[in-house]
Design a protein around this motif. Structure first.
Motif, PDB file in Angstrom:
ATOM      1  N   CYS A 300      69.714  57.855  13.056  1.00 22.36           N
ATOM      2  CA  CYS A 300      70.210  57.877  14.427  1.00 22.36           C
ATOM      3  C   CYS A 300      69.039  58.152  15.366  1.00 22.36           C
ATOM      4  O   CYS A 300      68.254  59.079  15.130  1.00 22.36           O
ATOM      5  N   CYS A 301      68.912  57.349  16.421  1.00 22.31           N
ATOM      6  CA  CYS A 301      67.907  57.575  17.463  1.00 22.31           C
ATOM      7  C   CYS A 301      68.617  57.992  18.745  1.00 22.31           C
ATOM      8  O   CYS A 301      69.650  57.419  19.099  1.00 22.31           O
ATOM      9  N   ILE A 302      68.049  58.967  19.420  1.00 16.78           N
ATOM     10  CA  ILE A 302      68.610  59.455  20.672  1.00 16.78           C
ATOM     11  C   ILE A 302      67.708  59.017  21.812  1.00 16.78           C
ATOM     12  O   ILE A 302      66.523  59.359  21.863  1.00 16.78           O
ATOM     13  N   TRP A 303      68.270  58.244  22.746  1.00 19.40           N
ATOM     14  CA  TRP A 303      67.556  57.785  23.927  1.00 19.40           C
ATOM     15  C   TRP A 303      68.098  58.511  25.153  1.00 19.40           C
ATOM     16  O   TRP A 303      69.296  58.760  25.249  1.00 19.40           O
ATOM     17  N   MET A 304      67.206  58.823  26.116  1.00 22.87           N
ATOM     18  CA  MET A 304      67.642  59.460  27.353  1.00 22.87           C
ATOM     19  C   MET A 304      67.055  58.715  28.550  1.00 22.87           C
ATOM     20  O   MET A 304      65.891  58.299  28.532  1.00 22.87           O
ATOM     21  N   MET A 305      67.882  58.530  29.585  1.00 26.63           N
ATOM     22  CA  MET A 305      67.442  57.904  30.826  1.00 26.63           C
ATOM     23  C   MET A 305      66.879  58.994  31.730  1.00 26.63           C
ATOM     24  O   MET A 305      67.621  59.789  32.310  1.00 26.63           O
ATOM     25  N   LYS A 306      65.571  59.047  31.865  1.00 25.33           N
ATOM     26  CA  LYS A 306      64.911  60.115  32.614  1.00 25.33           C
ATOM     27  C   LYS A 306      65.218  60.054  34.109  1.00 25.33           C
ATOM     28  O   LYS A 306      65.357  61.081  34.776  1.00 25.33           O
ATOM     29  N   GLU A 307      65.294  58.832  34.656  1.00 20.45           N
ATOM     30  CA  GLU A 307      65.603  58.646  36.070  1.00 20.45           C
ATOM     31  C   GLU A 307      66.825  57.746  36.180  1.00 20.45           C
ATOM     32  O   GLU A 307      66.789  56.588  35.755  1.00 20.45           O
ATOM     33  N   TYR A 308      67.904  58.281  36.748  1.00 23.12           N
ATOM     34  CA  TYR A 308      69.169  57.547  36.737  1.00 23.12           C
ATOM     35  C   TYR A 308      69.046  56.178  37.406  1.00 23.12           C
ATOM     36  O   TYR A 308      68.493  56.051  38.503  1.00 23.12           O
ATOM     37  N   GLY A 309      69.578  55.164  36.727  1.00 23.58           N
ATOM     38  CA  GLY A 309      69.607  53.812  37.248  1.00 23.58           C
ATOM     39  C   GLY A 309      68.366  53.001  36.978  1.00 23.58           C
ATOM     40  O   GLY A 309      68.364  51.779  37.203  1.00 23.58           O
ATOM     41  N   LEU A 310      67.317  53.636  36.499  1.00 27.94           N
ATOM     42  CA  LEU A 310      66.058  52.943  36.239  1.00 27.94           C
ATOM     43  C   LEU A 310      65.951  52.645  34.744  1.00 27.94           C
ATOM     44  O   LEU A 310      65.700  53.541  33.927  1.00 27.94           O
ATOM     45  N   GLY A 311      66.131  51.369  34.388  1.00 25.42           N
ATOM     46  CA  GLY A 311      66.109  50.987  32.981  1.00 25.42           C
ATOM     47  C   GLY A 311      64.793  51.281  32.298  1.00 25.42           C
ATOM     48  O   GLY A 311      64.744  51.571  31.099  1.00 25.42           O
ATOM     49  N   GLU A 312      63.696  51.225  33.076  1.00 22.69           N
ATOM     50  CA  GLU A 312      62.379  51.470  32.490  1.00 22.69           C
ATOM     51  C   GLU A 312      62.171  52.924  32.103  1.00 22.69           C
ATOM     52  O   GLU A 312      61.193  53.271  31.419  1.00 22.69           O
ATOM     53  N   SER A 313      63.073  53.817  32.542  1.00 18.18           N
ATOM     54  CA  SER A 313      62.900  55.243  32.257  1.00 18.18           C
ATOM     55  C   SER A 313      63.545  55.668  30.939  1.00 18.18           C
ATOM     56  O   SER A 313      63.492  56.850  30.577  1.00 18.18           O
ATOM     57  N   TRP A 314      64.165  54.723  30.210  1.00 16.42           N
ATOM     58  CA  TRP A 314      64.727  55.073  28.904  1.00 16.42           C
ATOM     59  C   TRP A 314      63.606  55.536  27.975  1.00 16.42           C
ATOM     60  O   TRP A 314      62.577  54.873  27.847  1.00 16.42           O
ATOM     61  N   THR A 315      63.821  56.681  27.342  1.00 16.23           N
ATOM     62  CA  THR A 315      62.818  57.258  26.445  1.00 16.23           C
ATOM     63  C   THR A 315      63.481  57.677  25.141  1.00 16.23           C
ATOM     64  O   THR A 315      64.532  58.332  25.158  1.00 16.23           O
ATOM     65  N   LYS A 316      62.869  57.291  24.026  1.00 17.89           N
ATOM     66  CA  LYS A 316      63.395  57.711  22.726  1.00 17.89           C
ATOM     67  C   LYS A 316      62.974  59.162  22.468  1.00 17.89           C
ATOM     68  O   LYS A 316      61.800  59.455  22.303  1.00 17.89           O
ATOM     69  N   GLN A 317      63.951  60.064  22.460  1.00 20.82           N
ATOM     70  CA  GLN A 317      63.677  61.484  22.347  1.00 20.82           C
ATOM     71  C   GLN A 317      63.631  61.983  20.904  1.00 20.82           C
ATOM     72  O   GLN A 317      62.790  62.797  20.536  1.00 20.82           O
ATOM     73  N   PHE A 318      64.581  61.513  20.088  1.00 16.77           N
ATOM     74  CA  PHE A 318      64.705  62.015  18.724  1.00 16.77           C
ATOM     75  C   PHE A 318      65.020  60.873  17.768  1.00 16.77           C
ATOM     76  O   PHE A 318      65.584  59.855  18.148  1.00 16.77           O
ATOM     77  N   LYS A 319      64.626  61.083  16.524  1.00 19.14           N
ATOM     78  CA  LYS A 319      65.000  60.184  15.441  1.00 19.14           C
ATOM     79  C   LYS A 319      65.389  61.036  14.249  1.00 19.14           C
ATOM     80  O   LYS A 319      64.621  61.873  13.784  1.00 19.14           O
ATOM     81  N   ILE A 320      66.619  60.834  13.763  1.00 20.51           N
ATOM     82  CA  ILE A 320      67.169  61.677  12.697  1.00 20.51           C
ATOM     83  C   ILE A 320      67.441  60.837  11.469  1.00 20.51           C
ATOM     84  O   ILE A 320      68.051  59.765  11.554  1.00 20.51           O
ATOM     85  N   ASP A 321      66.997  61.320  10.323  1.00 20.60           N
ATOM     86  CA  ASP A 321      67.265  60.666   9.046  1.00 20.60           C
ATOM     87  C   ASP A 321      68.605  61.185   8.531  1.00 20.60           C
ATOM     88  O   ASP A 321      68.717  62.319   8.076  1.00 20.60           O
ATOM     89  N   LEU A 322      69.639  60.359   8.617  1.00 20.35           N
ATOM     90  CA  LEU A 322      70.975  60.775   8.207  1.00 20.35           C
ATOM     91  C   LEU A 322      71.135  60.794   6.690  1.00 20.35           C
ATOM     92  O   LEU A 322      72.154  61.271   6.185  1.00 20.35           O
ATOM     93  N   ARG A 323      70.157  60.307   5.976  1.00 20.14           N
ATOM     94  CA  ARG A 323      70.236  60.347   4.512  1.00 20.14           C
ATOM     95  C   ARG A 323      70.051  61.772   3.993  1.00 20.14           C
ATOM     96  O   ARG A 323      70.208  62.030   2.802  1.00 20.14           O
ATOM     97  N   LEU A 324      69.739  62.701   4.897  1.00 22.52           N
ATOM     98  CA  LEU A 324      69.667  64.117   4.522  1.00 22.52           C
ATOM     99  C   LEU A 324      71.060  64.719   4.334  1.00 22.52           C
ATOM    100  O   LEU A 324      71.185  65.891   3.985  1.00 22.52           O
ATOM    101  N   GLY A 325      72.079  63.917   4.569  1.00 21.46           N
ATOM    102  CA  GLY A 325      73.447  64.412   4.446  1.00 21.46           C
ATOM    103  C   GLY A 325      74.093  64.670   5.791  1.00 21.46           C
ATOM    104  O   GLY A 325      75.190  65.210   5.867  1.00 21.46           O
ATOM    105  N   LEU A 326      73.406  64.277   6.885  1.00 25.90           N
ATOM    106  CA  LEU A 326      73.929  64.482   8.221  1.00 25.90           C
ATOM    107  C   LEU A 326      74.725  63.262   8.656  1.00 25.90           C
ATOM    108  O   LEU A 326      74.512  62.148   8.188  1.00 25.90           O
TER     109      LEU A 326
END
Length: 412
Positions: A300-326
């Protein structure tokens, strides 16, 4: 009210007290009752709570307790620990596996009661602080229709609104002349459903029961263009964020990150992108597999829009390996840890993304049922007058009685 204590000082003291206690203090004397019932005081009470949310952080957690076959709503401290504050009593019938959380906004919880029989359904708006709720009825004209819902606050009309998008429950991908969805709005001040003209939204669809996110006075859902393309693994379609501005009551589209613009429907996997709000910003949870027909998601990757409405502000914040049992992500804590549900025993855990350690929280429930959001107390209290839901301006309202009550209003 004491002649020696200025009203402004009394108000500052009351802002720091629980909503239920403040509501009961109206019985102290006439001057206190007038102060607490004043719309400006009620509005300032909630604004004070929001402003100080970092120093007095609470979250509300919902999950379905399969052992006791009941919905549970609990308040927790979101500090160093995730210790429980109290369990919330539902002022309505707690039927097993009955509710879907539409949204939580400024002290109000909106639930969809989707297990009612027949064409009649209802939405429940609930204030846990004052143990009050109202049930909003609606009906379908035929059995082959479903609703997508949203709930949020309109800062322009200072009112809470429930949004209902009526669509056919069996939509054929690629049909451009599919029936236009019907969009209805229930404003709490008005107390009835009304259709709104939203422009051409017929070419963008939202999956039924998809989650919403309320940010910047706007409701958001993950949508997809009805124009699709056949690929080797199935069907490919363009993904967008469908946003409904509660102030102007119009739809607009927001771009998703370039990496997530297409979605391939393969082996029945129709949705792998989910929307949410983290730290009052739009967030996208992208669940992915390493190969097709995988029995579960690998990461699972978590993306956050740093500046509302600005598509270029999407930033990948986290990446989780769900094979750990999550498994499913339930929320993001203020200390930076993630709340996730384990895949095998469905326990809520706090996951540190830096050292990859997990803290078991001892809360078990069905994976789909976990829902978590920031919670602030509010003095908003809905009341029925002549069968119509009333909520005077400003939005944060109290009545002359501190006793919990129920309400019901209907719409088509």
């Amino acid at each position: 009210m004491s002649d020696y204590v200025p009203e402004e000082v009394v108000a500052q003291i009351l802002f720091r007290l629980p909503a239920k206690s403040v509501s009961e203090f109206r019985c102290v004397c006439k001057s206190w009752c007038a102060l607490i019932n004043d719309p400006t005081f009620i509005s300032n009470y909630t604004h004070f709570a929001i402003k100080n949310i970092t120093s007095n952080s609470q979250v509300i957690l919902r999950h379905y307790d399969r052992v006791n076959s009941q919905e549970r709503f609990t308040l927790h401290h979101d500090g160093i620990s995730f210790s429980p504050i109290k369990e919330l009593d539902l002022p309505f019938e707690n039927k097993p596996d009955s509710f879907n959380v539409i949204g939580i906004c400024y002290g109000l919880v909106c639930l969809l009661d989707y297990h009612q029989k027949g064409l009649s359904k209802s939405v429940i708006v609930w204030n846990p602080s004052l143990e009050s709720c109202v049930r909003i009825m609606f009906k379908f004209t035929a059995a082959n229709f479903e609703s997508v819902h949203g709930f949020g606050f309109d800062p322009k009309s200072v009112d809470y609104k429930v949004v209902r998008i009526v669509v056919r429950d069996h939509f054929i991908i690629g049909v451009r002349d599919a029936p236009r969805p019907v969009v209805q709005v229930f404003a709490l001040k008005v107390g009835s459903w009304r259709n709104v003209t939203t422009g051409d939204t017929s070419l963008c669809r939202i999956t039924v029961k998809t989650p919403q996110a309320y940010v910047n006075g706007t409701l958001h859902w993950v949508g997809y263009d009805t124009e699709s393309h056949h690929v080797a693994q199935g069907i490919q379609r363009r993904l967008v964020l469908l946003a409904f501005d509660l102030r102007e009551e119009v739809f607009k589209e927001l771009n998703v990150p370039d990496e997530l613009k297409t979605d391939e429907l393969a082996y029945g996997r129709e949705q792998k992108l989910f929307i949410g709000a983290l730290d009052q910003k739009l967030a996208l949870m992208h669940y992915y597999t390493q190969w097709y027909n995988s029995p579960s998601y690998d990461g699972c990757c978590i993306w956050m829009m740093k500046e509302y409405g600005l598509g270029e502000s999407w930033t990948k914040q986290f990446k989780i390996d769900l094979r750990l049992g999550l498994g499913k992500m339930a929320g993001l804590r203020r200390n930076g840890e993630m709340l996730l549900v384990t895949r095998y025993n469905e326990e809520l855990v706090s996951f540190n993304t830096v050292n990859r350690k997990m803290q078991k929280l001892g809360i078990y429930g069905e994976t789909w049922s976990f829902f978590l959001d920031t919670y602030v107390e509010s003095l908003v209290l809905m009341q029925r007058i002549n069968g119509v839901l009333k909520m005077p301006t400003p939005p944060f309202n109290a009545t002359s009685s501190s006793k919990a009550h129920r309400g019901e209003t209907s719409g088509v």
